[in-house]
Design a protein around this motif. Structure first.
Motif, PDB file in Angstrom:
ATOM      1  N   TRP A 103       0.842  -1.195   0.000  1.00  0.00           N
ATOM      2  CA  TRP A 103       0.000   0.000   0.000  1.00  0.00           C
ATOM      3  C   TRP A 103       0.880   1.248   0.000  1.00  0.00           C
ATOM      4  CZ3 TRP A 103      -5.011  -0.118  -1.031  1.00  0.00           C
ATOM      5  CH2 TRP A 103      -5.685  -1.324  -0.879  1.00  0.00           C
ATOM      6  N   VAL A 104       0.578   2.170  -0.934  1.00  0.00           N
ATOM      7  CA  VAL A 104       1.365   3.390  -1.092  1.00  0.00           C
ATOM      8  C   VAL A 104       0.412   4.585  -1.060  1.00  0.00           C
ATOM      9  CG1 VAL A 104       3.014   4.595  -2.570  1.00  0.00           C
ATOM     10  CG2 VAL A 104       3.014   2.102  -2.508  1.00  0.00           C
ATOM     11  N   GLY A 106      -1.003   8.421  -1.775  1.00  0.00           N
ATOM     12  CA  GLY A 106      -1.018   9.355  -2.878  1.00  0.00           C
ATOM     13  C   GLY A 106      -2.273  10.197  -2.873  1.00  0.00           C
ATOM     14  N   GLU A 107      -2.526  10.855  -4.000  1.00  0.00           N
ATOM     15  CA  GLU A 107      -3.669  11.764  -4.131  1.00  0.00           C
ATOM     16  C   GLU A 107      -4.295  11.579  -5.512  1.00  0.00           C
ATOM     17  OE1 GLU A 107      -4.191  16.549  -4.643  1.00  0.00           O
ATOM     18  OE2 GLU A 107      -2.744  15.843  -3.139  1.00  0.00           O
ATOM     19  N   VAL A 108      -5.632  11.561  -5.558  1.00  0.00           N
ATOM     20  CA  VAL A 108      -6.345  11.441  -6.832  1.00  0.00           C
ATOM     21  C   VAL A 108      -6.141  12.719  -7.637  1.00  0.00           C
ATOM     22  CG1 VAL A 108      -8.612  11.227  -7.930  1.00  0.00           C
ATOM     23  CG2 VAL A 108      -8.078   9.870  -5.881  1.00  0.00           C
ATOM     24  N   VAL A 109      -5.606  12.582  -8.880  1.00  0.00           N
ATOM     25  CA  VAL A 109      -5.354  13.753  -9.721  1.00  0.00           C
ATOM     26  C   VAL A 109      -6.178  13.748 -11.010  1.00  0.00           C
ATOM     27  CG1 VAL A 109      -3.046  14.193  -8.791  1.00  0.00           C
ATOM     28  CG2 VAL A 109      -3.305  12.683 -10.782  1.00  0.00           C
ATOM     29  N   ALA A 110      -6.821  12.615 -11.331  1.00  0.00           N
ATOM     30  CA  ALA A 110      -7.662  12.569 -12.537  1.00  0.00           C
ATOM     31  C   ALA A 110      -8.708  11.468 -12.381  1.00  0.00           C
ATOM     32  CB  ALA A 110      -6.819  12.312 -13.782  1.00  0.00           C
ATOM     33  N   HIS A 111      -9.856  11.711 -12.993  1.00  0.00           N
ATOM     34  CA  HIS A 111     -10.910  10.700 -13.102  1.00  0.00           C
ATOM     35  C   HIS A 111     -10.963  10.202 -14.539  1.00  0.00           C
ATOM     36  CE1 HIS A 111     -13.085  12.702  -9.530  1.00  0.00           C
ATOM     37  NE2 HIS A 111     -12.489  11.598  -9.107  1.00  0.00           N
ATOM     38  N   MET A 112     -11.370   8.944 -14.702  1.00  0.00           N
ATOM     39  CA  MET A 112     -11.559   8.311 -16.013  1.00  0.00           C
ATOM     40  C   MET A 112     -10.311   8.512 -16.880  1.00  0.00           C
ATOM     41  SD  MET A 112     -14.311   7.154 -14.968  1.00  0.00           S
ATOM     42  CE  MET A 112     -14.766   6.120 -16.319  1.00  0.00           C
ATOM     43  N   TYR A 113      -9.202   8.047 -16.360  1.00  0.00           N
ATOM     44  CA  TYR A 113      -7.888   8.229 -16.972  1.00  0.00           C
ATOM     45  C   TYR A 113      -7.635   7.180 -18.053  1.00  0.00           C
ATOM     46  CZ  TYR A 113      -2.861   8.304 -17.517  1.00  0.00           C
ATOM     47  OH  TYR A 113      -1.600   8.359 -18.045  1.00  0.00           O
ATOM     48  N   ASP A 131       2.943   9.920  -3.243  1.00  0.00           N
ATOM     49  CA  ASP A 131       3.733  10.875  -2.463  1.00  0.00           C
ATOM     50  C   ASP A 131       5.166  10.963  -2.991  1.00  0.00           C
ATOM     51  OD1 ASP A 131       1.493  11.363  -0.954  1.00  0.00           O
ATOM     52  OD2 ASP A 131       2.200  10.330   0.850  1.00  0.00           O
ATOM     53  N   SER A 132       5.634   9.905  -3.671  1.00  0.00           N
ATOM     54  CA  SER A 132       6.972   9.895  -4.265  1.00  0.00           C
ATOM     55  C   SER A 132       7.032  10.749  -5.529  1.00  0.00           C
ATOM     56  CB  SER A 132       7.377   8.463  -4.619  1.00  0.00           C
ATOM     57  OG  SER A 132       6.537   7.965  -5.666  1.00  0.00           O
ATOM     58  N   GLY A 133       5.856  11.167  -6.046  1.00  0.00           N
ATOM     59  CA  GLY A 133       5.792  11.948  -7.278  1.00  0.00           C
ATOM     60  C   GLY A 133       5.434  11.115  -8.494  1.00  0.00           C
ATOM     61  N   GLU A 134       5.490   9.800  -8.368  1.00  0.00           N
ATOM     62  CA  GLU A 134       5.160   8.905  -9.482  1.00  0.00           C
ATOM     63  C   GLU A 134       3.657   8.921  -9.750  1.00  0.00           C
ATOM     64  OE1 GLU A 134       5.592   4.148 -10.615  1.00  0.00           O
ATOM     65  OE2 GLU A 134       6.192   4.852  -8.642  1.00  0.00           O
ATOM     66  N   LEU A 135       3.288   8.854 -11.044  1.00  0.00           N
ATOM     67  CA  LEU A 135       1.881   8.774 -11.432  1.00  0.00           C
ATOM     68  C   LEU A 135       1.532   7.328 -11.752  1.00  0.00           C
ATOM     69  CD1 LEU A 135       1.623  11.902 -13.745  1.00  0.00           C
ATOM     70  CD2 LEU A 135       0.466  11.588 -11.550  1.00  0.00           C
ATOM     71  N   ILE A 136       0.428   6.846 -11.157  1.00  0.00           N
ATOM     72  CA  ILE A 136      -0.078   5.512 -11.448  1.00  0.00           C
ATOM     73  C   ILE A 136      -1.572   5.625 -11.684  1.00  0.00           C
ATOM     74  CG2 ILE A 136       1.713   4.400 -10.054  1.00  0.00           C
ATOM     75  CD1 ILE A 136      -0.530   3.831  -7.950  1.00  0.00           C
ATOM     76  N   TRP A 137      -2.211   4.511 -12.072  1.00  0.00           N
ATOM     77  CA  TRP A 137      -3.662   4.513 -12.196  1.00  0.00           C
ATOM     78  C   TRP A 137      -4.238   3.285 -11.511  1.00  0.00           C
ATOM     79  CZ3 TRP A 137      -4.957   0.314 -15.304  1.00  0.00           C
ATOM     80  CH2 TRP A 137      -4.022  -0.087 -16.258  1.00  0.00           C
ATOM     81  N   ALA A 138      -5.432   3.459 -10.978  1.00  0.00           N
ATOM     82  CA  ALA A 138      -6.156   2.366 -10.329  1.00  0.00           C
ATOM     83  C   ALA A 138      -7.110   1.771 -11.351  1.00  0.00           C
ATOM     84  CB  ALA A 138      -6.919   2.884  -9.116  1.00  0.00           C
ATOM     85  N   ARG A 151      -8.033   2.774  -1.544  1.00  0.00           N
ATOM     86  CA  ARG A 151      -8.834   3.051  -0.351  1.00  0.00           C
ATOM     87  C   ARG A 151      -8.475   4.437   0.187  1.00  0.00           C
ATOM     88  NH1 ARG A 151      -5.638  -1.417   3.375  1.00  0.00           N
ATOM     89  NH2 ARG A 151      -3.793  -0.126   3.795  1.00  0.00           N
ATOM     90  N   LYS A 152      -9.346   4.950   1.044  1.00  0.00           N
ATOM     91  CA  LYS A 152      -9.121   6.277   1.617  1.00  0.00           C
ATOM     92  C   LYS A 152      -7.827   6.266   2.421  1.00  0.00           C
ATOM     93  CE  LYS A 152     -11.713  10.028   3.688  1.00  0.00           C
ATOM     94  NZ  LYS A 152     -11.536  10.998   2.623  1.00  0.00           N
ATOM     95  N   GLY A 153      -7.009   7.329   2.246  1.00  0.00           N
ATOM     96  CA  GLY A 153      -5.708   7.404   2.908  1.00  0.00           C
ATOM     97  C   GLY A 153      -5.774   7.982   4.301  1.00  0.00           C
TER      98      GLY A 153
END
Length: 198
Positions: free
Chosen positions: A152-153, A155-162, A180-187, A196-198
């Protein structure tokens, strides 16, 4: 997942969408064809077809077609017999070729309005996108935790329907997350075992 691999539809059946002669002996058996311009949302059409076959599979003797899926350069070709469904992405849409979906249903006591309404609810429109975003659990800017290969890492949601070019045809992720590391990923899904909520 209901989508499988059926190979190239033209090689399988040159008369793939032709229904002439398929229901000549029983008047309660009919065919319904739907031709609809525009693209359909892959997730919505998967849910609709899955539910349709589960609830009405015994009545639907055969269904087949070619779908124009949003975010896919290829045609999605499928066929089903009762509750057995197979389909795959096939030939690319040609330049200038109208993007439209063609569906054929053959069965007993088919409800044409129900089939048309169900398929029309899968058409990808700005309203459908807005409705899908409203169903997401996390708003933009929400602090979340994402399940990755390393656990578990935060982060913050930055886009919807990516969507990006490395995703399979038609796929759209509910969230893009900046870790938080700056890396962008998608769920890939909006489920607790992935985000899940952080």
């Amino acid at each position: 997942e209901i989508w499988g691999d059926i190979g190239r539809y033209r090689e399988m059946d040159p008369e793939f969408l032709n229904t002439d002669g398929e229901h000549e002996h029983d008047n309660s058996v009919s065919s319904i064809s739907i031709i609809r311009p525009g693209n359909v949302d892959l997730e919505l059409v998967q849910k609709w077809v899955g539910q349709l076959l589960q609830e009405k599979g015994a009545q639907i003797y055969r269904m087949k077609g070619v779908l124009s899926i949003s975010n896919a350069d290829e045609k999605f070709v499928y066929q089903a017999v009762h509750m057995l469904f197979r389909g795959n992405f096939d030939d690319k849409w040609e330049a200038g070729e109208p993007r439209e979906s063609k569906l054929v249903f053959i069965g007993k006591n088919l409800d044409e309005k129900e089939l048309r309404d169900g398929f029309n609810a899968c058409i990808d429109t700005p309203e459908v996108l807005e409705k899908r975003i409203k169903t997401l659990r996390f708003a933009m800017g929400t602090k979340v935790e994402c399940k990755t290969g390393g656990g578990w890492v935060k982060g913050e949601v930055v886009a919807h329907m990516y969507r990006d070019e490395f995703m399979p045809p038609g796929m759209v992720a509910p969230y893009q997350v900046k870790l938080d590391s700056g890396e962008l990923i998608w769920a890939p899904e909006d489920v607790n075992n992935l985000i899940r909520k952080g």
